[in-house]
Design a protein around this motif. Structure first.
Motif, mmCIF file in Angstrom:
data_model
loop_
_atom_site.group_PDB
_atom_site.id
_atom_site.type_symbol
_atom_site.label_atom_id
_atom_site.label_comp_id
_atom_site.label_asym_id
_atom_site.label_seq_id
_atom_site.Cartn_x
_atom_site.Cartn_y
_atom_site.Cartn_z
ATOM 1 N N ARG A 1 0.813 -1.213 0.000
ATOM 2 C CA ARG A 1 0.000 0.000 0.000
ATOM 3 C C ARG A 1 0.851 1.269 0.000
ATOM 4 O O ARG A 1 1.921 1.312 0.586
ATOM 5 N N MET A 2 0.333 2.323 -0.633
ATOM 6 C CA MET A 2 0.923 3.661 -0.570
ATOM 7 C C MET A 2 0.015 4.518 0.297
ATOM 8 O O MET A 2 -1.144 4.755 -0.047
ATOM 9 N N HIS A 3 0.525 4.966 1.447
ATOM 10 C CA HIS A 3 -0.215 5.855 2.338
ATOM 11 C C HIS A 3 0.203 7.286 2.008
ATOM 12 O O HIS A 3 1.386 7.567 1.895
ATOM 13 N N LYS A 4 -0.761 8.181 1.885
ATOM 14 C CA LYS A 4 -0.476 9.569 1.517
ATOM 15 C C LYS A 4 -0.882 10.495 2.653
ATOM 16 O O LYS A 4 -1.986 10.390 3.189
ATOM 17 N N LEU A 5 0.009 11.412 3.020
ATOM 18 C CA LEU A 5 -0.305 12.447 3.995
ATOM 19 C C LEU A 5 -0.240 13.791 3.268
ATOM 20 O O LEU A 5 0.820 14.202 2.790
ATOM 21 N N THR A 6 -1.393 14.458 3.150
ATOM 22 C CA THR A 6 -1.466 15.773 2.515
ATOM 23 C C THR A 6 -1.138 16.812 3.574
ATOM 24 O O THR A 6 -1.837 16.927 4.579
ATOM 25 N N TYR A 7 -0.063 17.554 3.369
ATOM 26 C CA TYR A 7 0.433 18.475 4.399
ATOM 27 C C TYR A 7 -0.528 19.615 4.719
ATOM 28 O O TYR A 7 -0.703 19.976 5.877
ATOM 29 N N SER A 8 -1.170 20.207 3.715
ATOM 30 C CA SER A 8 -1.999 21.390 3.953
ATOM 31 C C SER A 8 -3.193 21.094 4.849
ATOM 32 O O SER A 8 -3.639 21.957 5.610
ATOM 33 N N THR A 9 -3.726 19.887 4.775
ATOM 34 C CA THR A 9 -4.885 19.514 5.592
ATOM 35 C C THR A 9 -4.530 18.513 6.686
ATOM 36 O O THR A 9 -5.380 18.210 7.532
ATOM 37 N N GLU A 10 -3.317 17.992 6.633
ATOM 38 C CA GLU A 10 -2.854 16.958 7.560
ATOM 39 C C GLU A 10 -3.837 15.793 7.617
ATOM 40 O O GLU A 10 -4.220 15.317 8.678
ATOM 41 N N THR A 11 -4.251 15.341 6.436
ATOM 42 C CA THR A 11 -5.132 14.181 6.335
ATOM 43 C C THR A 11 -4.406 13.042 5.635
ATOM 44 O O THR A 11 -3.584 13.261 4.743
ATOM 45 N N ALA A 12 -4.733 11.825 6.057
ATOM 46 C CA ALA A 12 -4.124 10.629 5.473
ATOM 47 C C ALA A 12 -5.138 9.915 4.593
ATOM 48 O O ALA A 12 -6.337 9.921 4.872
ATOM 49 N N SER A 13 -4.632 9.308 3.520
ATOM 50 C CA SER A 13 -5.491 8.542 2.622
ATOM 51 C C SER A 13 -4.664 7.417 2.011
ATOM 52 O O SER A 13 -3.437 7.412 2.089
ATOM 53 N N THR A 14 -5.347 6.470 1.404
ATOM 54 C CA THR A 14 -4.662 5.417 0.660
ATOM 55 C C THR A 14 -4.538 5.903 -0.776
ATOM 56 O O THR A 14 -5.540 6.207 -1.415
ATOM 57 N N ALA A 15 -3.298 5.991 -1.267
ATOM 58 C CA ALA A 15 -3.066 6.510 -2.610
ATOM 59 C C ALA A 15 -3.029 5.406 -3.662
ATOM 60 O O ALA A 15 -2.901 5.685 -4.839
ATOM 61 N N GLY A 16 -3.101 4.173 -3.272
ATOM 62 C CA GLY A 16 -3.053 3.064 -4.203
ATOM 63 C C GLY A 16 -2.086 2.005 -3.695
ATOM 64 O O GLY A 16 -1.735 1.980 -2.518
ATOM 65 N N ASN A 17 -1.666 1.145 -4.600
ATOM 66 C CA ASN A 17 -0.748 0.069 -4.249
ATOM 67 C C ASN A 17 0.439 0.053 -5.189
ATOM 68 O O ASN A 17 0.326 0.417 -6.361
ATOM 69 N N LEU A 18 1.574 -0.394 -4.658
ATOM 70 C CA LEU A 18 2.745 -0.603 -5.498
ATOM 71 C C LEU A 18 2.537 -1.865 -6.313
ATOM 72 O O LEU A 18 1.969 -2.842 -5.810
ATOM 73 N N PRO A 19 2.994 -1.877 -7.572
ATOM 74 C CA PRO A 19 2.863 -3.106 -8.354
ATOM 75 C C PRO A 19 3.866 -4.152 -7.846
ATOM 76 O O PRO A 19 5.072 -3.921 -7.864
ATOM 77 N N VAL A 20 3.366 -5.264 -7.337
ATOM 78 C CA VAL A 20 4.221 -6.334 -6.832
ATOM 79 C C VAL A 20 3.764 -7.665 -7.410
ATOM 80 O O VAL A 20 2.614 -7.825 -7.807
ATOM 81 N N THR A 21 4.687 -8.615 -7.465
ATOM 82 C CA THR A 21 4.385 -9.958 -7.920
ATOM 83 C C THR A 21 4.827 -10.932 -6.849
ATOM 84 O O THR A 21 5.979 -10.881 -6.437
ATOM 85 N N PRO A 22 3.990 -11.815 -6.322
ATOM 86 C CA PRO A 22 2.566 -11.919 -6.613
ATOM 87 C C PRO A 22 1.797 -10.739 -6.025
ATOM 88 O O PRO A 22 2.315 -10.033 -5.171
ATOM 89 N N SER A 23 0.559 -10.559 -6.461
ATOM 90 C CA SER A 23 -0.228 -9.402 -6.017
ATOM 91 C C SER A 23 -0.486 -9.411 -4.514
ATOM 92 O O SER A 23 -0.790 -8.378 -3.935
ATOM 93 N N SER A 24 -0.356 -10.564 -3.869
ATOM 94 C CA SER A 24 -0.541 -10.643 -2.419
ATOM 95 C C SER A 24 0.754 -10.356 -1.662
ATOM 96 O O SER A 24 0.775 -10.373 -0.439
ATOM 97 N N GLY A 25 1.832 -10.075 -2.385
ATOM 98 C CA GLY A 25 3.131 -9.836 -1.763
ATOM 99 C C GLY A 25 3.279 -8.437 -1.215
ATOM 100 O O GLY A 25 2.350 -7.642 -1.204
ATOM 101 N N SER A 26 4.483 -8.151 -0.741
ATOM 102 C CA SER A 26 4.770 -6.824 -0.209
ATOM 103 C C SER A 26 6.092 -6.331 -0.777
ATOM 104 O O SER A 26 6.841 -7.083 -1.383
ATOM 105 N N ARG A 27 6.369 -5.059 -0.561
ATOM 106 C CA ARG A 27 7.610 -4.458 -1.035
ATOM 107 C C ARG A 27 8.215 -3.690 0.123
ATOM 108 O O ARG A 27 7.536 -2.892 0.766
#
Length: 188
Positions: free
Chosen positions: A106-132
């Motif tokens: 997962r890519m976690h995003k913190l927007t500085y101006s609002t100090e809010t966190a969101s999920t920005a998407g996922n890194l492409p990994v193989t297999p898709s259930s893996g991690s980086r």
């Protein structure tokens, strides 16, 4: 926290710790593997292993550069991150990318101006259930790159380079690769 003053090239202690821990006000809750990013006014840390059990967490803390004090300002990442990911970003947001533990691409995003966190998407990994994790991150105003590192199942060293485009919060593996696979890299 150690501070390096660029003009004098001298280190000093800027802050006694990284703020209240998960079980109380102690600034030293046995944390490690925290990942950090910065805006022009604040430094931010998130993830890592904290507390007596050294479990994963989604807590975010910020340090004001002006006052050199920590604050637990209430924002949490969208899921737990153990450690060993890397952070890229620009003047608008920081991206905490990857983590050790299955499925943590997962890519976690913190927007500085609002100090809010969101999920920005996922890194492409193989297999898709893996991690980086254990990749080196570098970035400019428009994109960031995560180079080498390893993935799960594994250890599974890689020579791949992933590019994250900040305007669209998307990640792709670029054609250019490192000439060798590297399992543990870090960047700035």
């Amino acid at each position: 926290v150690r501070k390096l003053t660029y003009a004098t090239e001298v280190f000093s202690t800027a802050s006694p710790g990284y703020g209240p821990g998960p079980a109380g006000p102690s600034p030293n809750q046995g944390a490690y593997g925290l990942m950090g990013a910065a805006s022009s006014t604040n430094g931010y840390i998130a993830g890592g292993r904290v507390g007596p059990s050294l479990g994963a967490n989604n807590r975010t803390r910020k340090m004001s550069f002006a006052s050199e004090t920590w604050d637990t300002f209430g924002t949490q990442m969208t899921s737990n991150m153990l450690n060993m990911g890397d952070v890229i970003g620009n003047q608008d947001a920081g991206y905490w990318c990857g983590s050790y533990s299955g499925g943590m691409s997962r890519m976690h995003k913190l927007t500085y101006s609002t100090e809010t966190a969101s999920t920005a998407g996922n890194l492409p990994v193989t297999p898709s259930s893996g991690s980086r994790y254990n990749s080196a991150g570098v970035s400019n105003a428009t994109q960031g790159y995560l180079a080498t590192g390893q993935g799960t199942p594994g250890p599974n060293p890689t020579s791949k380079i992933q590019k994250v485009t900040f305007a669209t919060d998307t990640a792709v593996v670029i054609p250019s690769q490192f000439p060798v696979s590297i399992t543990n890299a870090h960047g700035t």
